[in-house]
Structures are given as structure tokens and as C-alpha cells.
Scaffold this motif. Structure first.
Motif, PDB file in Angstrom:
ATOM      1  N   ARG A 196     -77.908 -58.541  22.173  1.00 31.16           N
ATOM      2  CA  ARG A 196     -78.634 -58.978  20.973  1.00 31.16           C
ATOM      3  C   ARG A 196     -77.639 -59.395  19.913  1.00 31.16           C
ATOM      4  NH1 ARG A 196     -83.073 -54.236  20.425  1.00 31.16           N
ATOM      5  NH2 ARG A 196     -84.404 -54.934  22.107  1.00 31.16           N
ATOM      6  N   GLU A 197     -78.019 -60.395  19.147  1.00 31.88           N
ATOM      7  CA  GLU A 197     -77.173 -60.864  18.062  1.00 31.88           C
ATOM      8  C   GLU A 197     -77.890 -60.643  16.739  1.00 31.88           C
ATOM      9  OE1 GLU A 197     -76.615 -64.961  19.172  1.00 31.88           O
ATOM     10  OE2 GLU A 197     -74.725 -64.483  20.167  1.00 31.88           O
ATOM     11  N   LYS A 198     -77.160 -60.097  15.779  1.00 29.03           N
ATOM     12  CA  LYS A 198     -77.667 -59.908  14.424  1.00 29.03           C
ATOM     13  C   LYS A 198     -76.663 -60.578  13.501  1.00 29.03           C
ATOM     14  CE  LYS A 198     -79.720 -55.550  15.753  1.00 29.03           C
ATOM     15  NZ  LYS A 198     -79.826 -54.121  15.497  1.00 29.03           N
ATOM     16  N   PHE A 199     -77.161 -61.203  12.448  1.00 31.29           N
ATOM     17  CA  PHE A 199     -76.307 -61.949  11.539  1.00 31.29           C
ATOM     18  C   PHE A 199     -76.412 -61.394  10.132  1.00 31.29           C
ATOM     19  CE2 PHE A 199     -77.252 -64.787  15.038  1.00 31.29           C
ATOM     20  CZ  PHE A 199     -76.027 -65.380  15.303  1.00 31.29           C
ATOM     21  N   TYR A 200     -75.259 -61.379   9.437  1.00 27.84           N
ATOM     22  CA  TYR A 200     -75.183 -60.851   8.082  1.00 27.84           C
ATOM     23  C   TYR A 200     -74.323 -61.777   7.238  1.00 27.84           C
ATOM     24  CZ  TYR A 200     -76.880 -56.768  10.502  1.00 27.84           C
ATOM     25  OH  TYR A 200     -77.640 -55.916  11.274  1.00 27.84           O
ATOM     26  N   GLY A 201     -74.777 -62.046   6.020  1.00 22.12           N
ATOM     27  CA  GLY A 201     -74.011 -62.846   5.079  1.00 22.12           C
ATOM     28  C   GLY A 201     -73.272 -61.942   4.110  1.00 22.12           C
ATOM     29  N   TYR A 215     -67.292 -69.720  -0.328  1.00 25.42           N
ATOM     30  CA  TYR A 215     -67.466 -68.359  -0.845  1.00 25.42           C
ATOM     31  C   TYR A 215     -68.188 -67.407   0.107  1.00 25.42           C
ATOM     32  CZ  TYR A 215     -66.360 -70.890  -5.087  1.00 25.42           C
ATOM     33  OH  TYR A 215     -65.754 -71.688  -6.013  1.00 25.42           O
ATOM     34  N   THR A 216     -68.703 -67.920   1.215  1.00 20.01           N
ATOM     35  CA  THR A 216     -69.581 -67.117   2.065  1.00 20.01           C
ATOM     36  C   THR A 216     -69.091 -67.054   3.499  1.00 20.01           C
ATOM     37  OG1 THR A 216     -71.448 -67.858   0.733  1.00 20.01           O
ATOM     38  CG2 THR A 216     -71.973 -66.798   2.827  1.00 20.01           C
ATOM     39  N   MET A 217     -69.197 -65.874   4.073  1.00 20.16           N
ATOM     40  CA  MET A 217     -68.877 -65.652   5.467  1.00 20.16           C
ATOM     41  C   MET A 217     -70.122 -65.085   6.151  1.00 20.16           C
ATOM     42  SD  MET A 217     -65.567 -63.683   6.968  1.00 20.16           S
ATOM     43  CE  MET A 217     -64.537 -65.014   6.351  1.00 20.16           C
ATOM     44  N   VAL A 218     -70.329 -65.459   7.400  1.00 18.64           N
ATOM     45  CA  VAL A 218     -71.404 -64.878   8.198  1.00 18.64           C
ATOM     46  C   VAL A 218     -70.755 -64.061   9.301  1.00 18.64           C
ATOM     47  CG1 VAL A 218     -73.300 -65.363   9.791  1.00 18.64           C
ATOM     48  CG2 VAL A 218     -73.103 -66.663   7.669  1.00 18.64           C
ATOM     49  N   LEU A 219     -71.226 -62.829   9.433  1.00 19.54           N
ATOM     50  CA  LEU A 219     -70.746 -61.934  10.488  1.00 19.54           C
ATOM     51  C   LEU A 219     -71.825 -61.821  11.550  1.00 19.54           C
ATOM     52  CD1 LEU A 219     -69.289 -59.123   8.223  1.00 19.54           C
ATOM     53  CD2 LEU A 219     -68.053 -61.020   9.281  1.00 19.54           C
ATOM     54  N   ARG A 220     -71.441 -62.068  12.792  1.00 15.40           N
ATOM     55  CA  ARG A 220     -72.369 -61.925  13.917  1.00 15.40           C
ATOM     56  C   ARG A 220     -72.031 -60.629  14.632  1.00 15.40           C
ATOM     57  NH1 ARG A 220     -71.463 -66.153  18.198  1.00 15.40           N
ATOM     58  NH2 ARG A 220     -69.765 -64.743  18.725  1.00 15.40           N
ATOM     59  N   LEU A 221     -72.984 -59.721  14.674  1.00 14.77           N
ATOM     60  CA  LEU A 221     -72.831 -58.467  15.404  1.00 14.77           C
ATOM     61  C   LEU A 221     -73.561 -58.630  16.730  1.00 14.77           C
ATOM     62  CD1 LEU A 221     -72.080 -55.438  15.600  1.00 14.77           C
ATOM     63  CD2 LEU A 221     -74.245 -54.957  14.452  1.00 14.77           C
ATOM     64  N   LEU A 272     -79.574 -61.746   7.788  1.00 10.02           N
ATOM     65  CA  LEU A 272     -80.093 -63.089   8.031  1.00 10.02           C
ATOM     66  C   LEU A 272     -80.974 -63.081   9.269  1.00 10.02           C
ATOM     67  CD1 LEU A 272     -76.752 -65.100   7.618  1.00 10.02           C
ATOM     68  CD2 LEU A 272     -78.453 -64.605   5.855  1.00 10.02           C
ATOM     69  N   SER A 273     -81.938 -63.969   9.315  1.00 11.48           N
ATOM     70  CA  SER A 273     -82.751 -64.104  10.525  1.00 11.48           C
ATOM     71  C   SER A 273     -81.858 -64.638  11.637  1.00 11.48           C
ATOM     72  CB  SER A 273     -83.921 -65.055  10.292  1.00 11.48           C
ATOM     73  OG  SER A 273     -83.452 -66.392  10.138  1.00 11.48           O
ATOM     74  N   TRP A 274     -82.253 -64.380  12.881  1.00  5.15           N
ATOM     75  CA  TRP A 274     -81.458 -64.856  14.006  1.00  5.15           C
ATOM     76  C   TRP A 274     -81.367 -66.376  13.981  1.00  5.15           C
ATOM     77  CZ3 TRP A 274     -81.936 -68.249  17.976  1.00  5.15           C
ATOM     78  CH2 TRP A 274     -80.890 -68.240  18.909  1.00  5.15           C
ATOM     79  N   SER A 275     -82.489 -67.053  13.727  1.00  2.00           N
ATOM     80  CA  SER A 275     -82.477 -68.519  13.768  1.00  2.00           C
ATOM     81  C   SER A 275     -81.560 -69.096  12.695  1.00  2.00           C
ATOM     82  CB  SER A 275     -83.890 -69.092  13.661  1.00  2.00           C
ATOM     83  OG  SER A 275     -84.507 -68.672  12.466  1.00  2.00           O
TER      84      SER A 275
END
Length: 108
Positions: free
Chosen positions: A84-89, A72-78, A35-38
Motif C-alpha cells: 500500500r502507498e500513502k502520501f504526505y505533504g 517549498y513542498t516535498m511529498v513523502l510516499r510511505l 494526501l489522497s492516493w490519487s
């Protein structure tokens, strides 16, 4: 044929976060959406998102925080050691709150 394997230094670093998520949770990397950061920041700070747990990597400031954002969806913030933050669905079914293994420990 390229001797760089079709991957520049910049694009290789984009895939390290996905690989880390895949390894920690045992998820097929193809099932992890970057996912984009925003978008990631907006979704995880929304009132409907709830923080489920946080894992920290021993010996560094790297952490993964899981947010339930839909049924049904989780977002993981690394978060990387430099902040720096990166996001993944990912699908909720792909992430469980199992005990952390290796150098990852539950902190919250």
C-alpha cells in the motif's frame, strides 16, 4: 464517554503513517498533510517531481521515498510491507537528507 478513545481500528491505522513520518524526520505531526492516493500518485509521477532519496526499514519491505514537487513542498510516499502507498505533504525545510537512524537505511 466512549471507551474507544474516539478512534476505531480503521481511523487508528490512518494515523500510523503520519506518526512514522513524524518519528523518522522529527516533524511535528500537525505539520504533515495526508494526501489522497490519487493526488499523491499524480504529483509524484509528474515530470516536475524529482525523487530525492529513499529510506528502507531493515527487516521489512517498508520504505519512504521523498519527492521534491515545488520549491517549498516535498511529498513523502510511505510504502507498507503489503504494497500500500500513502502520501504526505511536508515543507522542504522539515525534511533533510540526513543520515538515516535506527532501522532506517538509505537505499537510493
Amino acid at each position: 464517554m466512549s471507551s474507544h478513545d474516539g478512534c476505531s481500528q480503521g481511523s487508528g491505522s490512518r494515523h500510523r503513517g503520519r506518526a512514522a513520518i513524524a518519528q523518522v524526520f522529527g516533524i511535528d505531526p500537525g505539520n504533515i498533510e495526508s494526501l489522497s492516493w490519487s493526488l499523491g500518485n499524480r504529483v509524484t509521477t509528474d515530470n516536475d517531481a524529482s525523487r530525492e532519496f529513499t529510506l528502507e526499514y531493515r527487516g521489512s519491505n517498508r520504505e519512504i521515498t521523498a519527492f521534491a514537487v515545488t520549491e517549498y513542498t516535498m511529498v513523502l510516499r510511505l510504502r507498507t510491507p503489503v504494497g500500500r502507498e500513502k502520501f504526505y505533504g511536508v515543507a522542504n525545510d522539515d525534511v533533510d537528507d540526513r543520515p538515516a537512524t535506527g532501522n532506517w537505511i538509505h537505499t537510493a
